[in-house]
Every structure is written in C-alpha cells, then in structure tokens.
Motif scaffolding. Structure first.
Motif: not given
Length: 259
Positions: A126-131, A162-183
C-alpha cells in the motif's frame, strides 16, 4: 581431476523430479486451504480491518467462494466461507460477501486460468500504491513477480460496482499480480496456494524496494536470469510446500489432515 561442468538444465530437471517426489502436500478441503490462506495473510500482517478479500472459483459456473463479510483474516475457519453467485447472492452457507468482491467476477471472466484471487491493503504494498510506484524486480526473492506484476496508475474508487471490475481486470491483463495506485494489490493464482504465495512475496518485495531505495536507485535483475528464477520459484511443488510450511506456522485452524 575435476569433473566436467554440467549444464544448469541438468540440475533443474533433477531438482524438479525430486521435488515432485518429496514435496507432496497433504490433502486439504478447499475451505481448509482458504482458512489457512487467511491465517497466513494475517500472520504476515496483511490485514487492514475488513478491507481484504479472498475468493476461489466455484465448480458452479459464475460463482465463487469467499470469506463471509464481517470477519478478519485472523478469525477465519473452514466453516466461515460462503458460495455466492454473480449478483452476490449467497448460494451455500450463511452470511453475505464483502460487496467489494464484485470486481473478482470480472477477473474470473477474463482469465479462465485464474482460480483464486487475493486482495489486501497490506502496509508495504500500500505504501508503493500511495507513492504510485510500480514494482522493480531488483533481488532474487522478488523474481516470482518478474514480468508478472502489472500497475494501475489511477484509482477507480471503491470496487463495489461493475466498472471498477472492468478497469482492474483490463489493467491486470495476463499477469498474476497488480499494484493498484492509491489502493493496494491483487494476486490471481491458478490455485489458492499460488495466490497466497504471490501475496506474501509481493508484500516482501514492496518492503524490500522501499528499504533499498534509501541507498539509491534500484538496479533491476537481468531479464533472462529473472525469467529463469520466476519459472523456478513458481514450480507447483515449491509453491505448495511453502504454503504448507506457512500453514504449520499459523494457529487456531484445525490441523492439516493426515496423509
């Protein structure tokens, strides 16, 4: 006379065969595995009130299992998981899901290979996400995330629609992890064990990155070597044996069944 040097592939093949033989996990129910995963997340200080979530894809199409809302990771037992449908109606068990698990549906729809999702607001990630900093793979223990950790630079808000799910799933793409800014972060594994393993190593990687930055800019690991380490450290035998070790460290959950 010194023996000739053998290629690294020889040792990789041999180790893989021996690990498959000797690192066999003891059987657990899906609910027991999820309970252990929750306790591991709590043990590694990844709880943030009721913000964290865990889910496992159900055999029933369009449904998944998750911890009933109102419990923390450290309280989870095998009886505390419920099965819910696409509209978050409870199908099996008693209680309601965390409304923020709605975005999990979009990841499952987009990624047939994903069978478990973990999302937390852990301190270091979350510190990385905050930065608003993506992960830099600069040390061996970070390599399970090499080319496997996406970054979402803008926060879409609390993921209850639903819109948040669309945004997050598209940003994740084919990867197994994602850092979510501010989150926070999300891990998506083939199994609950893999999602948990990635969660623990992502939080460690974030902590390492923040600490190392005190000494100057980070130098990423060589791409070819990092790719090799990524594949090696994500072997199912290593993932499952590590999960079982962490499970033995937790308390308050029924012990692993006898083999």
């Amino acid at each position: 006379m010194n023996a000739p040097l053998r290629d690294k592939s020889y040792f990789d093949t041999r180790a893989t065969k021996e690990m498959a033989q000797h690192l066999r996990s003891k059987p657990r129910t899906m609910q027991e595995t999820m309970a252990y995963a929750c306790r591991i997340l709590a043990m590694t200080e990844q709880e943030a009130g009721l913000a964290g979530q865990i889910s496992v894809r159900s055999e029933r199409p369009g449904a998944y299992w998750t911890l009933r809302f109102g419990l923390g990771f450290d309280e989870a037992t095998p009886d505390d998981f419920i099965e819910v449908d696409r509209d978050l109606n409870t199908l099996t068990g008693a209680g309601m899901p965390n409304p923020a698990t709605r975005f999990h549906l979009w990841v499952y729809d987009a990624r047939p290979d994903v069978n478990s999702i973990i999302h937390t607001h852990s301190p270091w990630a979350s510190a990385l996400a905050a930065a608003r900093q993506p992960l830099v793979i600069a040390q061996m223990d970070m390599t399970p995330l090499h080319n496997d950790c996406a970054f979402l630079g803008e926060w879409p808000g609390v993921p209850i629609a639903d819109q948040e799910g669309v945004i997050i799933s598209e940003a994740l793409g084919s990867k197994r992890a994602i850092i979510l800014a501010h989150h926070g972060y999300l891990t998506a594994g083939k199994t609950c064990e893999e999602a948990t393993y990635l969660s623990v190593y992502l939080e460690r990687a974030a902590r390492m990155q923040i600490r190392a930055q005190a000494f100057g800019p980070l130098t990423p690991v060589d791409d070819a070597l990092a790719s090799e380490a990524h594949d090696y450290l994500l072997k199912p035998s290593i993932v499952n044996a590590t999960f079982s070790y962490w499970a033995r460290q937790t308390h308050g959950v029924p012990p692993l069944p006898a083999a």
